[in-house]
Design a protein around this motif. Structure first.
Motif, mmCIF file in Angstrom:
data_model
loop_
_atom_site.group_PDB
_atom_site.id
_atom_site.type_symbol
_atom_site.label_atom_id
_atom_site.label_comp_id
_atom_site.label_asym_id
_atom_site.label_seq_id
_atom_site.Cartn_x
_atom_site.Cartn_y
_atom_site.Cartn_z
ATOM 1 N N GLU A 17 0.824 -1.208 0.000
ATOM 2 C CA GLU A 17 0.000 0.000 0.000
ATOM 3 C C GLU A 17 0.858 1.257 0.000
ATOM 4 O O GLU A 17 0.558 2.235 -0.694
ATOM 5 C CB GLU A 17 -0.931 -0.001 1.223
ATOM 6 C CG GLU A 17 -1.837 1.212 1.323
ATOM 7 C CD GLU A 17 -2.744 1.393 0.108
ATOM 8 O OE1 GLU A 17 -3.103 2.553 -0.175
ATOM 9 O OE2 GLU A 17 -3.081 0.387 -0.557
ATOM 10 N N ALA A 18 1.958 1.236 0.759
ATOM 11 C CA ALA A 18 2.872 2.386 0.773
ATOM 12 C C ALA A 18 3.467 2.615 -0.607
ATOM 13 O O ALA A 18 3.632 3.761 -1.045
ATOM 14 C CB ALA A 18 3.980 2.157 1.801
ATOM 15 N N ARG A 20 2.029 1.691 -3.483
ATOM 16 C CA ARG A 20 0.950 2.171 -4.362
ATOM 17 C C ARG A 20 0.752 3.672 -4.198
ATOM 18 O O ARG A 20 0.482 4.384 -5.170
ATOM 19 C CB ARG A 20 -0.360 1.433 -4.044
ATOM 20 C CG ARG A 20 -0.348 -0.054 -4.367
ATOM 21 C CD ARG A 20 -1.712 -0.672 -4.116
ATOM 22 N NE ARG A 20 -1.629 -2.137 -3.998
ATOM 23 C CZ ARG A 20 -1.878 -2.812 -2.878
ATOM 24 N NH1 ARG A 20 -2.265 -2.172 -1.778
ATOM 25 N NH2 ARG A 20 -1.769 -4.131 -2.861
ATOM 26 N N ARG A 21 0.864 4.153 -2.966
ATOM 27 C CA ARG A 21 0.676 5.587 -2.691
ATOM 28 C C ARG A 21 1.962 6.385 -2.901
ATOM 29 O O ARG A 21 1.961 7.598 -2.759
ATOM 30 C CB ARG A 21 0.184 5.785 -1.243
ATOM 31 C CG ARG A 21 -1.188 5.247 -0.970
ATOM 32 C CD ARG A 21 -1.668 5.598 0.420
ATOM 33 N NE ARG A 21 -0.937 4.896 1.475
ATOM 34 C CZ ARG A 21 -0.058 5.447 2.293
ATOM 35 N NH1 ARG A 21 0.235 6.739 2.184
ATOM 36 N NH2 ARG A 21 0.552 4.732 3.216
ATOM 37 N N GLN A 22 3.060 5.667 -3.226
ATOM 38 C CA GLN A 22 4.378 6.293 -3.358
ATOM 39 C C GLN A 22 4.681 7.135 -2.110
ATOM 40 O O GLN A 22 5.046 8.313 -2.195
ATOM 41 C CB GLN A 22 4.448 7.133 -4.633
ATOM 42 C CG GLN A 22 4.281 6.315 -5.889
ATOM 43 C CD GLN A 22 4.549 7.090 -7.164
ATOM 44 O OE1 GLN A 22 5.277 8.077 -7.165
ATOM 45 N NE2 GLN A 22 3.954 6.635 -8.252
ATOM 46 N N ALA A 23 4.528 6.479 -0.964
ATOM 47 C CA ALA A 23 4.606 7.174 0.321
ATOM 48 C C ALA A 23 6.017 7.190 0.911
ATOM 49 O O ALA A 23 6.208 6.965 2.098
ATOM 50 C CB ALA A 23 3.636 6.527 1.314
ATOM 51 N N GLN A 49 9.621 2.269 -9.256
ATOM 52 C CA GLN A 49 9.923 3.472 -8.488
ATOM 53 C C GLN A 49 11.400 3.583 -8.122
ATOM 54 O O GLN A 49 11.793 4.444 -7.340
ATOM 55 C CB GLN A 49 9.054 3.501 -7.217
ATOM 56 C CG GLN A 49 7.562 3.579 -7.513
ATOM 57 C CD GLN A 49 6.701 3.445 -6.268
ATOM 58 O OE1 GLN A 49 7.085 3.896 -5.183
ATOM 59 N NE2 GLN A 49 5.541 2.831 -6.407
#
Length: 246
Positions: A17-18, A20-23, A49
């Motif tokens: 999830e991190a 996917r959000r590019q967090a 990424q």
């Protein structure tokens, strides 16, 4: 009770999830035998990424947390990484002359922090780092830089040699120090667009990068000593570049 370090994300779905959000993920530790749909997605997103994935034994993951990590732990990044070409375009659009640093094999975060402080003070716009073989730009690095790392564009690339090629294509010269170079730092023209490669204190700049440089220079020293600390050397070089541009 030991749980986990604050700067990590634990578990397959939280890490996915991190991504996917590019967090702001800095690096991923993956159990070498991990498999499954979510693991494949993590690998795919990490590659897209430009986030390094390190394959490790389960004991390494267990040493970081006692939470069920499912074979996946990610380190949070304290900064946001940029692509090199957009940063070069941004510098040109501002009408500025590029002054960049490339860090080759510098692993001490305190040195990286000190280099970043000098870079900001002397007007450099960006630091280029490899995705492997460099100190983690975590909270400790940001703290040692007194916040300077947050004021610079940090470009993480998967090949320093390709980055040199990209710099050349944009008309940016690349320089590096060499102990036996004939040209002294103050004899080098640093007034034009340029990038300085700073190497590991023990091994220096890797030979293939040194060969790709446009020119080599030395920092003259009065006292008899092998070399300067890499962050001190960077400060001297950056100050000379700033002086020539004033």
């Amino acid at each position: 009770m030991f749980q986990s370090k604050k700067n990590i994300i634990v578990g397959r779905n939280p890490v996915a999830e991190a991504l996917r959000r590019q967090a702001g993920v800095d690096k991923i530790l993956l159990f070498k035998n991990a498999s499954g749909e979510v693991v494949n997605e993590i690998r795919k997103l990490a590659k897209e990424q430009n986030i390094p994935v390190q394959y490790v034994p389960n004991e390494k993951l267990n040493s970081l947390t006692n939470i069920n990590h499912q074979g996946v732990i990610a380190y949070r990044s304290a900064i946001t990484y940029q692509e090199l070409q957009p940063v070069i375009d941004w510098i040109n659009d501002k009408g500025e002359t590029a002054l960049l640093l490339m860090l080759d094999g510098i692993t001490d975060v305190r040195n990286i922090g000190a280099i970043a402080r000098s870079a900001v003070c002397c007007g450099a716009q960006a630091i280029i780092i490899p995705d492997k073989g460099v100190g983690a730009l975590n909270e400790d690095a940001v703290k040692s830089s007194a916040g300077a790392l947050e004021k610079l564009n940090i470009c993480r690339v998967n090949s320093l040699l390709k980055a040199v090629d990209d710099l050349h294509l944009n008309g940016i010269k690349v320089f590096t120090s060499e102990m036996h170079a004939k040209q002294k730092i103050f004899q080098l023209d640093l007034s034009g667009p340029c990038c300085i490669i700073m190497g590991n204190e023990e091994k220096g700049v890797q030979s293939y990068l040194s060969k790709a440089a446009d020119a080599h220079f030395t920092i003259p020293m009065k006292g008899e000593f092998d070399s300067l600390n890499v962050s001190v050397a960077a400060g001297i070089i950056l100050y000379e570049a700033m002086k020539q541009r004033l």
